[in-house]
Design a protein around this motif. Sequence first.
Motif, PDB file in Angstrom:
ATOM      1  N   LEU A  64       0.836  -1.202   0.000  1.00  0.00           N
ATOM      2  CA  LEU A  64       0.000   0.000   0.000  1.00  0.00           C
ATOM      3  C   LEU A  64       0.874   1.256   0.000  1.00  0.00           C
ATOM      4  CD1 LEU A  64      -2.747   1.365   0.128  1.00  0.00           C
ATOM      5  CD2 LEU A  64      -2.717   1.077   2.615  1.00  0.00           C
ATOM      6  N   GLY A  65       1.979   1.215   0.727  1.00  0.00           N
ATOM      7  CA  GLY A  65       2.889   2.354   0.724  1.00  0.00           C
ATOM      8  C   GLY A  65       3.429   2.652  -0.666  1.00  0.00           C
ATOM      9  N   TYR A  85      -8.442   1.440   6.850  1.00  0.00           N
ATOM     10  CA  TYR A  85      -9.468   2.314   6.281  1.00  0.00           C
ATOM     11  C   TYR A  85     -10.382   2.930   7.334  1.00  0.00           C
ATOM     12  CZ  TYR A  85     -13.267   3.992   3.304  1.00  0.00           C
ATOM     13  OH  TYR A  85     -14.200   4.787   2.684  1.00  0.00           O
ATOM     14  N   ARG A  90       0.644   4.278  -2.743  1.00  0.00           N
ATOM     15  CA  ARG A  90       0.429   5.676  -2.347  1.00  0.00           C
ATOM     16  C   ARG A  90       1.544   6.585  -2.850  1.00  0.00           C
ATOM     17  NH1 ARG A  90      -0.830   6.096   3.977  1.00  0.00           N
ATOM     18  NH2 ARG A  90      -0.887   8.284   3.348  1.00  0.00           N
ATOM     19  N   ASN A  91       2.769   6.087  -2.827  1.00  0.00           N
ATOM     20  CA  ASN A  91       3.916   6.893  -3.239  1.00  0.00           C
ATOM     21  C   ASN A  91       4.153   6.889  -4.742  1.00  0.00           C
ATOM     22  OD1 ASN A  91       4.444   7.482  -0.547  1.00  0.00           O
ATOM     23  ND2 ASN A  91       5.766   5.689  -0.290  1.00  0.00           N
ATOM     24  N   GLU A  98      -5.367  -3.420   1.421  1.00  0.00           N
ATOM     25  CA  GLU A  98      -6.100  -2.549   2.330  1.00  0.00           C
ATOM     26  C   GLU A  98      -6.872  -3.441   3.291  1.00  0.00           C
ATOM     27  OE1 GLU A  98      -8.979   1.258   1.810  1.00  0.00           O
ATOM     28  OE2 GLU A  98      -9.579  -0.483   0.627  1.00  0.00           O
ATOM     29  N   SER A 117      -4.939   3.835   4.625  1.00  0.00           N
ATOM     30  CA  SER A 117      -5.711   4.011   3.387  1.00  0.00           C
ATOM     31  C   SER A 117      -6.882   4.969   3.556  1.00  0.00           C
ATOM     32  CB  SER A 117      -6.221   2.663   2.865  1.00  0.00           C
ATOM     33  OG  SER A 117      -7.099   2.045   3.795  1.00  0.00           O
ATOM     34  N   VAL A 155      -7.334   7.492   0.757  1.00  0.00           N
ATOM     35  CA  VAL A 155      -6.649   6.991  -0.443  1.00  0.00           C
ATOM     36  C   VAL A 155      -7.701   6.493  -1.434  1.00  0.00           C
ATOM     37  CG1 VAL A 155      -5.001   5.291  -1.330  1.00  0.00           C
ATOM     38  CG2 VAL A 155      -4.623   6.361   0.902  1.00  0.00           C
ATOM     39  N   SER A 156      -7.545   6.803  -2.696  1.00  0.00           N
ATOM     40  CA  SER A 156      -8.547   6.434  -3.693  1.00  0.00           C
ATOM     41  C   SER A 156      -8.602   4.924  -3.897  1.00  0.00           C
ATOM     42  CB  SER A 156      -8.254   7.113  -5.031  1.00  0.00           C
ATOM     43  OG  SER A 156      -7.142   6.510  -5.666  1.00  0.00           O
ATOM     44  N   VAL A 215      -5.923   3.536  -6.335  1.00  0.00           N
ATOM     45  CA  VAL A 215      -4.594   3.323  -5.754  1.00  0.00           C
ATOM     46  C   VAL A 215      -4.574   2.026  -4.962  1.00  0.00           C
ATOM     47  CG1 VAL A 215      -2.950   4.203  -4.037  1.00  0.00           C
ATOM     48  CG2 VAL A 215      -3.949   5.753  -5.726  1.00  0.00           C
ATOM     49  N   VAL A 216      -5.633   1.780  -4.202  1.00  0.00           N
ATOM     50  CA  VAL A 216      -5.721   0.544  -3.423  1.00  0.00           C
ATOM     51  C   VAL A 216      -5.772  -0.676  -4.349  1.00  0.00           C
ATOM     52  CG1 VAL A 216      -7.201  -0.792  -1.868  1.00  0.00           C
ATOM     53  CG2 VAL A 216      -6.745   1.615  -1.393  1.00  0.00           C
TER      54      VAL A 216
END
Length: 771
Positions: free
Chosen positions: A252-253, A287, A256-257, A282, A294, A297-298, A301-302
């Motif tokens: 997930l990191g 969440y 996101r990045n 996720e 998350s 976070v969209s 992205v997930v």
Amino acid sequence: MKKTYRTVLMSLLLAFGWQVGTWGQAPSIQEGNILHCFDWKYTDIQAELDNILAAGFTAVQTSPAQSNYTGVTSWNTLYRPRDTEIGPNTLGTKEQLKALCEAAHARGLKVIVDIVANHTDGSLQWVADYWKNTDLYHTLGWVSNWNDRWQVTHGEIGMKDLKTEDQRVYSKFKTYIQELKSIGVDGCRWDAAKHIGLPSEGDQFWAQALDKSMYNYGEILDNTGGDDGRLLPEYMQYMSVTDSPYGTNNVLGSARNGQASPYGNGNYAPRFNTNKVVYWGESHDTYCNDGGASDGVSQAVVDRAYAVAASHNQIPALYFSRPSGRGSQAQAGVKGSTHFTSKCVAEVNKFHNAMNGKAEYYTANGSVASITRKGGGAIVVNFGGSGQVTIANGGSYATPGTYTDQVSGNQWTITASTISGQTDNTGIAVLYNAVPDDKAQVTLSPMTGTSFKTETLTVTATANDKTASAWYQVGTGSKTSFTGTASFEIGQGMAVGSEIVVKWGAKNDKGEESTGSARYIKKDPAAKGITVKVTSTGNAPSLYVWTATDTKVNGAWPGSQMTDSDGDGVYEANFDLETLNFIINDGQSGGAQSGDITGVTSDVWYDWNGSSATVHSGGQAPAATTSFPTDGVYVFYNNPNNWSTVNLYVYNDKGDYAKWPGSAMTFDSTVSGFGKDGWYKFRLPAGYETAKVIVNNGGSAQYPGTGQPGIDVKGASVFLNGTSVITGIGKTTVSGRTADSAWYTLSGTRLSEKPSQRGIYIHDGKKYIVR
């Protein structure tokens, strides 16, 4: 002829060295992927089973089934159980869980239930009599050092910590697990597993309560709080474990990045040479906890994170269905997102199943990662979204050839050394040559969940071109065979409120049968369905509406413009559905829009300012002399004694929202009212909009005073000034009365005349708001 064509096609593909796979279903939960229907009702899960199967999942996971509050509530209520019995709770009853298991098994799907064995509700007044015995609990208090293993296994995490080493505790859970097994549950997810000790630590819980004939996996967040090198292998003797550092930090990191992580093979699997782990992109912890990894976070992205997590060999990944409500406002008992049906998720699952048993090789380069499977295909994830990609064919595992991306349809090329092609905006490419799907299928129209107000409803069953023979069945009636398309009536002579289940079966030319069902509800002709109201101070808003099966109710984006029938600035639309999802927008293809408003089951009212939407608070904004947030039910306090700490203790029939002294209130200088600017505030969480509250300083000072009951909050915001309560904020009338017929003070006394306008008024020395 179809058989002959399929055989020739497969022979040609093999002759040219192309990978041929059929996604089917994984042979076990450990080898498949899991859909987490977080806080869904059992009946809602059952209604989606055909879609879950079509999306390539092997199992569905429910939230805790233990007895608890039965209404719609905050997500974390189910994680504060009251007993070791199967329901009833917010999700449903024991009978409904059993029906879910039976329906899932008919489709080859498995069912996992979340188990909370580490603790009970934080207030023993709500638990079953057996669990009121304080001798069944540890007395260490709250965990203060998360690197102290003794504290981790004996301390509280906000609830009452059970003595899991006590036979009186683990024997109860052993009975509960067998009860779940007896109604068809296939596996257990063990909440807070790291807080329950191991046999080497003097705790026999896992050896005694767990049933190894079922699938088991335990939640271990971050680490064990002790020697992971010794403790994790011992946990793995009993269950698979969550590799949360990999899912949350690495995968997930990375998503996101926008950069591929070099750690693509997990933290625990290579370290302990095992596949007894569970991955995710996720989870409900990332969440639903405010500020989680998350939160905000969209979904796109997930999904990229999930594509990496779910591409591993014989290691399951958990796909989290986002609930209704965001962060700490997530609700239990309301159906969550059905985004799991999207192609970028389903095709990843199908790849996972088709590549079962093939070794993997992970490669990362900048914003792109690839997971190749030996003698098979590859998944490529472009964390930047759409774009042209070239990345190494890791280990030369993926078979060279030309491939059609199962997600976008774009053509890709794999050589012995590289993989190249164009990702679409999902950023996910799934590359393998799947055998043409020969599954027989019947589609029922109208869709499952449809209600009707006429005496009968016409249902049409349509078999696909893979179907050699098919049948349908209404209720407990006899099966009727058909070919092609058949239409029939349901509901004749049945009472209003009746649920009618239509089942179907279809066989292909190999004799392989698929089955499914749909449910319909006969409603009162006078029933109004769901009404969506939107107050707009500008142009008429548009409403884009879709259902759980992604049916566009009122047309493609941006939907249809709403109407204001009486010119009062309130636009309305009515839908004859049980559940719907919608987006308020300005009617332009690329214009302003609200977020997704999902899982709506009753009338709703929103305010639209032309760019964003907020929950309507019951009328127009108060007079300018009063200003406060209207996006929920709030408690406001003016802190007349200047406490340095202001807390709010909240409780109702579900128990306390947080252990005494409760939750910190925050100062908001923008809140004004009743002669004061700046108030402390706290937004009541879902399930606690009707509650009692006590303001306190964390010590002996409190309002109301010691020994007095809390102040009632009844679904509307309240202002507390330390000596009196100004309630009813957001409510204009008493039930059954209209604003035109009567106006009331807060005590219920009728005014001598209707106020001429909305605002703040004084009557008999009392302040109140007319809205």
